[in-house]
Every structure is written in C-alpha cells, then in structure tokens.
Design a protein around this motif. Structure first.
Motif, PDB file in Angstrom:
ATOM      1  N   GLY A  25     -71.145   1.353  19.238  1.00 36.89           N
ATOM      2  CA  GLY A  25     -69.881   1.257  19.516  1.00 36.89           C
ATOM      3  C   GLY A  25     -69.218   0.163  18.597  1.00 36.89           C
ATOM      4  O   GLY A  25     -68.192   0.495  17.961  1.00 36.89           O
ATOM      5  N   SER A  26     -69.671  -1.070  18.499  1.00 32.14           N
ATOM      6  CA  SER A  26     -69.005  -1.932  17.997  1.00 32.14           C
ATOM      7  C   SER A  26     -69.347  -2.248  16.267  1.00 32.14           C
ATOM      8  O   SER A  26     -68.766  -2.963  15.626  1.00 32.14           O
ATOM      9  N   LEU A  27     -70.515  -1.503  15.984  1.00 33.01           N
ATOM     10  CA  LEU A  27     -70.918  -1.430  14.553  1.00 33.01           C
ATOM     11  C   LEU A  27     -70.102  -0.507  13.792  1.00 33.01           C
ATOM     12  O   LEU A  27     -70.126  -0.706  12.511  1.00 33.01           O
ATOM     13  N   MET A  28     -69.700   0.609  14.214  1.00 33.59           N
ATOM     14  CA  MET A  28     -69.356   1.777  13.554  1.00 33.59           C
ATOM     15  C   MET A  28     -67.815   2.222  13.788  1.00 33.59           C
ATOM     16  O   MET A  28     -67.498   2.020  14.997  1.00 33.59           O
ATOM     17  N   ASN A  29     -67.048   2.921  13.251  1.00 36.98           N
ATOM     18  CA  ASN A  29     -65.787   3.335  13.383  1.00 36.98           C
ATOM     19  C   ASN A  29     -66.064   4.810  14.154  1.00 36.98           C
ATOM     20  O   ASN A  29     -67.433   5.310  14.125  1.00 36.98           O
ATOM     21  N   THR A  30     -65.289   5.537  14.709  1.00 35.51           N
ATOM     22  CA  THR A  30     -65.409   6.526  15.595  1.00 35.51           C
ATOM     23  C   THR A  30     -66.118   7.704  14.678  1.00 35.51           C
ATOM     24  O   THR A  30     -67.112   8.354  15.329  1.00 35.51           O
ATOM     25  N   ASP A  31     -65.573   7.887  13.586  1.00 32.26           N
ATOM     26  CA  ASP A  31     -66.190   8.955  12.797  1.00 32.26           C
ATOM     27  C   ASP A  31     -67.636   8.982  12.429  1.00 32.26           C
ATOM     28  O   ASP A  31     -68.590   9.772  12.332  1.00 32.26           O
ATOM     29  N   GLU A  32     -68.013   7.574  12.122  1.00 31.10           N
ATOM     30  CA  GLU A  32     -69.350   7.231  11.698  1.00 31.10           C
ATOM     31  C   GLU A  32     -70.178   7.286  12.821  1.00 31.10           C
ATOM     32  O   GLU A  32     -71.288   7.844  12.760  1.00 31.10           O
ATOM     33  N   LEU A  33     -69.699   7.103  14.200  1.00 28.01           N
ATOM     34  CA  LEU A  33     -70.679   7.092  15.255  1.00 28.01           C
ATOM     35  C   LEU A  33     -71.073   8.432  15.865  1.00 28.01           C
ATOM     36  O   LEU A  33     -71.989   8.840  15.939  1.00 28.01           O
ATOM     37  N   VAL A  34     -69.742   9.295  15.535  1.00 27.83           N
ATOM     38  CA  VAL A  34     -70.020  10.491  15.879  1.00 27.83           C
ATOM     39  C   VAL A  34     -71.252  11.516  14.978  1.00 27.83           C
ATOM     40  O   VAL A  34     -71.892  11.949  15.363  1.00 27.83           O
ATOM     41  N   LYS A  35     -70.870  11.029  13.712  1.00 27.62           N
ATOM     42  CA  LYS A  35     -71.891  11.561  12.814  1.00 27.62           C
ATOM     43  C   LYS A  35     -73.346  11.198  13.122  1.00 27.62           C
ATOM     44  O   LYS A  35     -74.199  11.860  12.840  1.00 27.62           O
TER      45      LYS A  35
END
Length: 71
Positions: free
Chosen positions: A40-50
């Motif tokens: 969660g703190s390493l990626m932005n939301t789009d990157e996390l979802v992908k």
C-alpha cells in the motif's frame, strides 16, 4: 469497485466461501496481506490494483457483483 475486483482475483486462488463458512479467515487475510496491505505505501493506487489483479481498475467486476447479488 476496488473490492469487487480484488474479490474476483482472490477467488482464483482462495476458497473465499469455504473460509467464511469455516470461520478461518486466515487465507483471505494472507491474500490481502500479500497483494494489498504490504504494498500500500510502495505503489500508487493504479499500480497496486494492476499488481494485485493483473489489470487496471475495471468496472465489469463491480457490474458482475451487482448482477449476481441483485438479479
């Protein structure tokens, strides 16, 4: 929408219904920890979802959830 998409991906590797019925939610929490919480703190939301689901946010998962629940 995010929750519906995460659930779709989780169900590919975790028996969600079985975990809930048995009361042992550890497989669900493990999937969430491995795929969402730890990043969660390493990626932005789009990157996390992908990363978690293999695709960017997609409304079809939420539409499928609504259809299966209410129709």
């Amino acid at each position: 929408m995010y929750a519906a998409q995460f659930m779709t991906s989780m169900e590919q590797t975790v028996d969600v219904d079985g975990a809930i019925q048995s009361g042992d939610l550890s497989p669900i929490f493990t999937w969430l920890s491995d795929n969402i919480w730890s990043k969660g703190s390493l990626m932005n939301t789009d990157e996390l979802v992908k990363s978690a689901t293999g695709e960017t946010l997609n409304a079809k998962h939420f539409q499928n959830h609504l259809r299966s629940r209410y129709l």
